[in-house]
Design an enzyme around this catalytic site. Structure first.
Site, mmCIF file in Angstrom:
data_model
loop_
_atom_site.group_PDB
_atom_site.id
_atom_site.type_symbol
_atom_site.label_atom_id
_atom_site.label_comp_id
_atom_site.label_asym_id
_atom_site.label_seq_id
_atom_site.Cartn_x
_atom_site.Cartn_y
_atom_site.Cartn_z
ATOM 1 N N HIS A 2 -56.003 -20.290 50.964
ATOM 2 C CA HIS A 2 -57.251 -20.760 51.565
ATOM 3 C C HIS A 2 -57.282 -22.289 51.539
ATOM 4 C CE1 HIS A 2 -59.206 -16.831 51.782
ATOM 5 N NE2 HIS A 2 -58.803 -16.583 50.550
ATOM 6 N N CYS A 12 -55.149 -14.924 54.116
ATOM 7 C CA CYS A 12 -55.448 -13.991 53.033
ATOM 8 C C CYS A 12 -55.608 -12.571 53.575
ATOM 9 C CB CYS A 12 -56.675 -14.452 52.251
ATOM 10 S SG CYS A 12 -56.803 -13.674 50.620
#
Length: 491
Positions: free
Chosen positions: A429, A331
């Site tokens: 994630h 991310c």
């Protein structure tokens, strides 16, 4: 028929509120009771994506799992995600609505409370029991006005409260007596009992103190929970203070503890793996030699990128790669690996642009609309199954994306693999949580024969241990009476 509502509040942060609510949720779920978790207001940088496309605190997602439910935005209607020392992104019913400083949020609380009560009303109509988690402590004098997270909520919905305190830190009797003393008379009357958490030792030696506490406060001690070692539960916010050291491990992973690190639960599977030694490196610490450097997510990516440079991580990463090490960004970590990071609208702080670390030919522009997706797909490195979630405002573009890391079931691709295969990046994630993806990524990093590890199974086993602890160590008859509203709150 409306649900019964019981709230758990804590004398301090990290007293065990999240864990006790999860334990009670699983205990009730095992009895076939339709139970749901609820936290009116949460402040956390670890969040989860819900089935209805929103964002809530990870603790409520774990509590939902304890109830046998998918995470839903009503379980945590107000989420505050700090992005500076004085400000936070305000997320209401799963969607960002504003970035406010403390004064601005104080003025916004009346609006936030309407969202809290709307979620409360929906939950009490759908479930038999709603177990509510407070935030911080109910005795924070400076936060009492317009409180929506603790006693302000409890008084508005007229529910009983259990007060939990952590004995492992010391001062448990002062915490409990002091907290009760700082409550108003009506608030104190709502406290139906207390629970002492994380006890180690001989309970007989504690018994005189428990008897004194009941005489002094007039509140029953509902039980003493032991210190449960080895629980595999998602952390709500704090980075693990003491990552287990594994000197005989076969793979060394280094993670910089960024000032605004978010969703560091990405490393939970690595922390749990018997062959992987994870070192969490903070300011002033020199990164040790390792096989893999993992750049985690960040709520303020440009700020944390500058922090990396200030602390010499750019040079450390270059040296690490020069000697054949591997590098993975997740991310915000992926965004840092590119050539440029643009924030024209000041989404994560002051508007502007920053040069990236330059290890992947891509650039990222932050945009107001947040991407929130639960995803499934294949890891193209090793053709392994993968599942996880996306939470990001950045849109990346560039040549690096022509060699994606993931093929998602919705037809999209995600992430990048460098031409030499040393550097990976992904927006997803939880990429280590899937057993197949974990094995493939560990093999890429240098651990050819990785022992199997199923993080989801470990979480389930931990929730079962928590429910067992409730059954063994708490006064379940008193808890049942409280939940059934057969007993009034003590005065």
């Amino acid at each position: 028929m409306s649900a019964r509502v019981l709230m758990v509040q804590g004398c301090t942060s990290d007293a065990g509120k999240s864990t006790l609510v999860a334990a009670l949720c699983r205990w009730l779920h095992r009895q076939g009771i339709a139970v749901a978790p609820f936290k009116p207001q949460n402040m956390a940088l670890n969040s989860a994506v819900t089935v209805d496309g929103g964002e809530i605190g990870r603790a409520q997602a774990l509590q939902a799992q304890a109830c046998g439910l998918d995470p839903q935005t009503d379980f945590n209607p107000v989420l505050l995600k700090p992005n500076s020392d004085t400000g936070a992104q305000v997320i209401v019913h799963g969607q960002p609505v504003a970035t406010l400083d403390a004064v601005g949020y104080h003025a916004y609380k009346a609006t936030a409370f309407k969202a809290v009560l709307a979620s409360h009303e929906r939950l009490v109509e759908r479930f038999d029991v709603v177990l509510v988690e407070g935030a911080g402590s109910p005795a924070e004098i400076n936060l009492r006005a317009n409180d929506i997270a603790n006693m302000g909520y409890a008084e508005a919905v007229d529910c009983a409260v259990i007060l939990v305190a952590d004995i492992d830190r010391g001062g448990v009797f002062a915490h409990l007596v002091g907290t009760l003393a700082l409550l108003s008379a009506s608030e104190r009357a709502r406290v139906a009992g207390v629970v002492i958490n994380r006890f180690r030792g001989d309970l007989a030696l504690l018994q005189p103190g428990l008897e004194w506490l009941e005489r002094e406060t007039g509140k029953p001690v509902l039980g003493v929970l032991p210190y449960l070692h080895g629980l595999q539960l998602d952390a709500e916010d704090a980075v693990p203070r003491n990552a287990p050291q594994k000197p005989q491990s076969q793979l060394r992973v280094v993670v910089p503890v960024l000032p605004r690190i978010s969703n560091h639960t990405d490393i939970d599977a690595l922390l749990a793996h018997p062959q992987v030694d994870v070192r969490l490196i903070g300011p002033g610490q020199t990164p040790p030699p390792c096989d893999l450097i993992l750049l985690p997510g960040s709520k303020s990516t440009r700020h944390d990128l500058q922090w990396l440079r200030t602390h010499g991580w750019d040079a450390a990463i270059a040296r690490h790669l020069r000697y054949g090490g591997k590098l993975l960004g997740i991310c915000g970590g992926l965004q840092m690996l590119g050539t440029h990071l643009h924030d024209p609208d000041g989404i994560e702080g002051a508007a502007g642009s920053s040069p990236g670390l330059g290890w992947l030919p891509l650039q990222t522009t932050l945009q107001p609309h947040k991407q929130l997706h639960r995803v499934h797909g294949r890891l193209l490195l090793g053709d392994a199954g993968v599942s996880g979630y996306e939470i990001h405002c950045g849109i990346s573009s560039g040549a690096a994306l022509a060699r994606p890391l993931l093929q998602l079931d919705d037809g999209r691709t995600d992430g990048a693999i460098s031409d030499d295969g040393q550097v990976l990046g992904t927006y997803v994630h939880g990429v280590f949580d899937h057993p197949q993806a974990l094995a493939a990524l560990l093999a890429w990093a240098g651990l050819a024969q990785a022992a199997p590890l199923d993080l989801a199974a470990l979480r389930e086993a931990s929730l079962e241990r928590l429910a067992d602890a409730v059954h063994t160590h708490l006064d379940t008859a008193a808890l049942t009476r409280l939940i059934s509203r057969e007993a009034a709150c003590s005065t």
